[in-house]
Design an enzyme around this catalytic site. Structure first.
Site, PDB file in Angstrom:
ATOM      1  N   ASP A 168       0.830  -1.209   0.000  1.00 25.98           N
ATOM      2  CA  ASP A 168       0.000   0.000   0.000  1.00 25.98           C
ATOM      3  C   ASP A 168       0.863   1.258   0.000  1.00 25.98           C
ATOM      4  O   ASP A 168       0.641   2.175   0.783  1.00 25.98           O
ATOM      5  CB  ASP A 168      -0.949  -0.008   1.211  1.00 25.98           C
ATOM      6  N   ASP A 197      -1.713  -2.379  -4.014  1.00 31.31           N
ATOM      7  CA  ASP A 197      -2.035  -0.954  -3.914  1.00 31.31           C
ATOM      8  C   ASP A 197      -0.786  -0.125  -4.203  1.00 31.31           C
ATOM      9  O   ASP A 197      -0.021   0.207  -3.302  1.00 31.31           O
ATOM     10  CB  ASP A 197      -2.660  -0.586  -2.563  1.00 31.31           C
ATOM     11  N   ASN A 234      -6.977  -3.506  -4.371  1.00 29.39           N
ATOM     12  CA  ASN A 234      -8.212  -2.892  -4.871  1.00 29.39           C
ATOM     13  C   ASN A 234      -7.939  -1.596  -5.627  1.00 29.39           C
ATOM     14  O   ASN A 234      -8.687  -1.226  -6.520  1.00 29.39           O
ATOM     15  CB  ASN A 234      -9.197  -2.641  -3.718  1.00 29.39           C
ATOM     16  N   HIS A 319      -3.730  -9.422  -1.093  1.00 31.27           N
ATOM     17  CA  HIS A 319      -3.927  -8.029  -0.671  1.00 31.27           C
ATOM     18  C   HIS A 319      -4.768  -7.912   0.598  1.00 31.27           C
ATOM     19  O   HIS A 319      -4.408  -7.248   1.541  1.00 31.27           O
ATOM     20  CB  HIS A 319      -4.543  -7.210  -1.805  1.00 31.27           C
ATOM     21  N   HIS A 329     -11.574  -2.471   7.050  1.00 31.46           N
ATOM     22  CA  HIS A 329     -11.603  -3.674   6.213  1.00 31.46           C
ATOM     23  C   HIS A 329     -11.809  -4.948   7.035  1.00 31.46           C
ATOM     24  O   HIS A 329     -11.384  -6.016   6.633  1.00 31.46           O
ATOM     25  CB  HIS A 329     -10.325  -3.784   5.379  1.00 31.46           C
ATOM     26  N   HIS A 356      -3.600  -3.836   2.452  1.00 32.25           N
ATOM     27  CA  HIS A 356      -4.968  -3.330   2.501  1.00 32.25           C
ATOM     28  C   HIS A 356      -5.260  -2.486   3.747  1.00 32.25           C
ATOM     29  O   HIS A 356      -5.773  -1.378   3.627  1.00 32.25           O
ATOM     30  CB  HIS A 356      -5.953  -4.496   2.393  1.00 32.25           C
ATOM     31  N   VAL A 357      -4.982  -3.022   4.918  1.00 30.72           N
ATOM     32  CA  VAL A 357      -5.180  -2.263   6.152  1.00 30.72           C
ATOM     33  C   VAL A 357      -3.911  -1.447   6.380  1.00 30.72           C
ATOM     34  O   VAL A 357      -2.817  -2.001   6.403  1.00 30.72           O
ATOM     35  CB  VAL A 357      -5.431  -3.219   7.334  1.00 30.72           C
ATOM     36  N   HIS A 358      -4.066  -0.145   6.531  1.00 28.95           N
ATOM     37  CA  HIS A 358      -2.896   0.733   6.549  1.00 28.95           C
ATOM     38  C   HIS A 358      -2.288   0.812   7.944  1.00 28.95           C
ATOM     39  O   HIS A 358      -2.327   1.837   8.622  1.00 28.95           O
ATOM     40  CB  HIS A 358      -3.263   2.118   6.014  1.00 28.95           C
TER      41      HIS A 358
HETATM   42 FE   FE2 Z   1      -6.228  -1.834  -0.380  1.00 21.62          FE
END
Ligand code: FE2
Ligand code: NAG
Ligand code: NAG
Ligand code: NAG
Ligand code: NAG
Ligand code: NAG
Length: 467
Positions: A168, A197, A234, A319, A329, A356-358
């Site tokens: 990400d 990402d 995504n 991801h 998420h 995905h999870v930041h």
């Molecule tokens: Fe993502």
């Protein structure tokens, strides 16, 4: 009417609640006490140094490489020329060798809404020797730019190899700090496992694809010199029917390549490679994965192919994480977990990296595969055959940090912290690998979370550091 809560029923309920909370509080993992200053995460402006065009007429830009076959003897070189197609050739040679070789690729442009890309080139160079430094030149005959890379050691059980882990990333000031920390980490990563990402261009009006270009120029200082193993997220979907853009992954597909055909995959989004001591399976969270789908059928055949005598370390990238205790998420990875987790346990995957999870999170070795709809057994349990799940979506993109967490910390979560950073996995031999996560606020050598991984096939004893 529900069951009546009185007498023995009420007693049992209260006993249950007490036991339940004891279990939760006694075995929960650690939420880091490190408190990061919370600031806005903003993208670097387009005139930033990291986005500069290389000088010279039609100079190749956005140079990036990735593994080009299953074994590590091929490399895919990609670059963009803005003014004209230019040469499709890559000139390459072994260090100290005067024998220069040439490979030819292809280039094309694509349109996205009212954006037209530069000439995007892809060229695969094959039959490389293992463990060798190669130099290469793109822009042959015009503005030539020279880079180099190292091929991996021959696939085998006891060759040390170090992977970087980034997810990400985006193109904010924080992204630049993450990349700088990865480059300056005294433990040198030899290839990056990127968990999806990339540019976050889709956050701009009309998915401004110029932000795909700027990301390519920003990342070049690493991606031109070591392979990045790509996973799609995504933000690669770029599905925008309101702009007439209905083919998912269009910018990604035009700009990035994966060696998917070599591993029998039928789509670039899921594939596998061997690199030194590791077998790496890349899965697609945003392609169909249910029973009978192409991805399902491929993965079903893939796991039995893994020979732990040849590649002791089995690593999976995806991801969307399966075990995530942030509010963001939450449970998005659940349907894929339900489909595939029994295989991960059966085939003893060592570690799963997701983004995905930041934020950052590392799980215990847990599985949750006993549930069969009627038995009510639906809680993750400790499982020595299960992978460790690591969320490394903390590259620093413009959406900012995920800070809200599920409380109390679930038992499956061993360590979590909402800070930007990257990680490095150093495989030492068939039994041991050392892992460290680095937060951006610390010095380059400082580790915020560490673990000795014991291989699940060769040394399947408890390696959980919170025990
Ligand atoms: Fe993502
Ligand atoms: C290439 O040459 C340099 C300088 O002479 C030397 O240090 C290096 O070991 C050589 N590398 C190989 C692979 O022969
Ligand atoms: C694309 O359209 C947007 C507005 O719809 C406009 O601001 C932008 O200048 C256009 N870009 C090009 C390359 O035409
Ligand atoms: C990005 O990081 C590099 C390396 O640390 C630095 O030279 C450059 O100035 C930074 N750029 C921005 C816009 O922060
Ligand atoms: C597994 O790999 C080892 C080492 O390369 C090889 O000797 C063995 O034959 C392989 N096993 C199978 C079942 O292919
Ligand atoms: C594997 O690496 C670990 C950590 O460096 C070391 O302690 C162990 O002795 C090594 N095993 C073998 C067989 O060399």
């Amino acid at each position: 009417m529900g069951p009546r809560l009185e007498g023995p029923n009420l007693f049992l309920l209260i006993l249950g609640l007490v036991l339940n909370s004891l279990v939760l509080f006694c075995h929960g993992g650690r939420t880091s006490s490190y408190v990061r200053r919370l600031e806005a995460t903003v993208d670097m402006p387009l005139d930033s140094d990291v986005f500069r065009f290389p000088p010279g007429y039609n100079a190749p830009q956005q140079v990036h490489i990735t593994q080009g076959d299953v074994e590590g003897k091929a490399v895919i070189v990609s670059w963009v020329t803005q003014e004209a197609p230019g040469s499709d050739a890559v000139l390459y040679w072994k260090e100290n060798s005067s024998k220069k070789l040439k490979a030819y690729g292809k280039s094309k442009t694509y349109k996205f809404y009212n954006y037209t890309s530069g000439h995007i080139h892809h060229c695969t160079i094959r039959n490389l020797e293992y463990d060798t430094k190669y130099y290469y030149v793109v822009g042959v005959g015009q503005t030539e730019r020279e880079f180099y890379f190292f091929t991996p050691p021959e696939v085998g059980p006891d060759v040390p190899y170090t992977f970087g882990l980034i997810g990400d990333l985006g193109q904010s000031f924080d992204s630049n700090i993450t990349l700088t920390h990865y480059e300056n980490n005294p433990t040198k990563g030899q290839a990056v496992l990127f968990v999806g990402d990339f540019s976050y261009a889709d956050q701009y009006p009309n998915h401004d694809n110029n932000r795909w270009d700027s990301w390519g120029r920003f990342a070049e200082r690493s991606t031109a010199y070591q392979p990045w193993i790509w996973t799609v997220g995504n933000h690669e979907l770029d599905f925008a029917p309101e702009l007439g853009e209905t083919k998912p992954f269009k910018p990604f597909l035009n700009r990035y390549r994966t060696p998917y055909r070599s591993s029998g995959s039928t789509e670039p989004f899921w594939y596998s490679i061997k690199r030194g001591p590791a077998y790496i399976i890349v899965l697609a969270s945003y392609s169909a994965y249910g029973k009978y789908t192409p991805q399902f059928k491929w993965l079903e055949k893939e796991f039995p192919k893994v020979n732990r005598t040849e590649t002791p370390w089995l690593i999976v990238l995806m991801h969307s994480p399966w075990y995530n205790s942030y509010d963001y998420h939450y449970m998005e990875g659940e349907t894929m977990r339900v489909m595939y987790e029994p295989w991960f346990v059966k085939y003893k995957v060592d570690v799963v990296f997701a983004g995905h999870v930041h934020a950052y999170e590392r799980s215990e070795r847990v599985s949750n595969i006993a549930y069969n709809v009627v038995n009510g057994i639906c809680t993750p349990v400790k499982d020595k055959s299960a992978p460790v799940y690591i969320t490394i979506g903390d590259g620093g993109n413009l959406e900012g940090l995920a800070t809200r967490m599920t409380e109390p910390q679930p038992k499956y979560s061993a360590f979590r912290e909402a800070s930007f950073g990257h990680a490095v996995l150093s495989i030492k031999n068939r039994t041991h690998a050392y892992y460290g996560w680095h937060r951006n606020q610390d010095g380059y050598a400082v580790k915020g979370d560490t673990m000795w991984f014991y291989n699940r096939f060769w040394h399947p004893i408890d390696d959980s550091p919170s025990e």
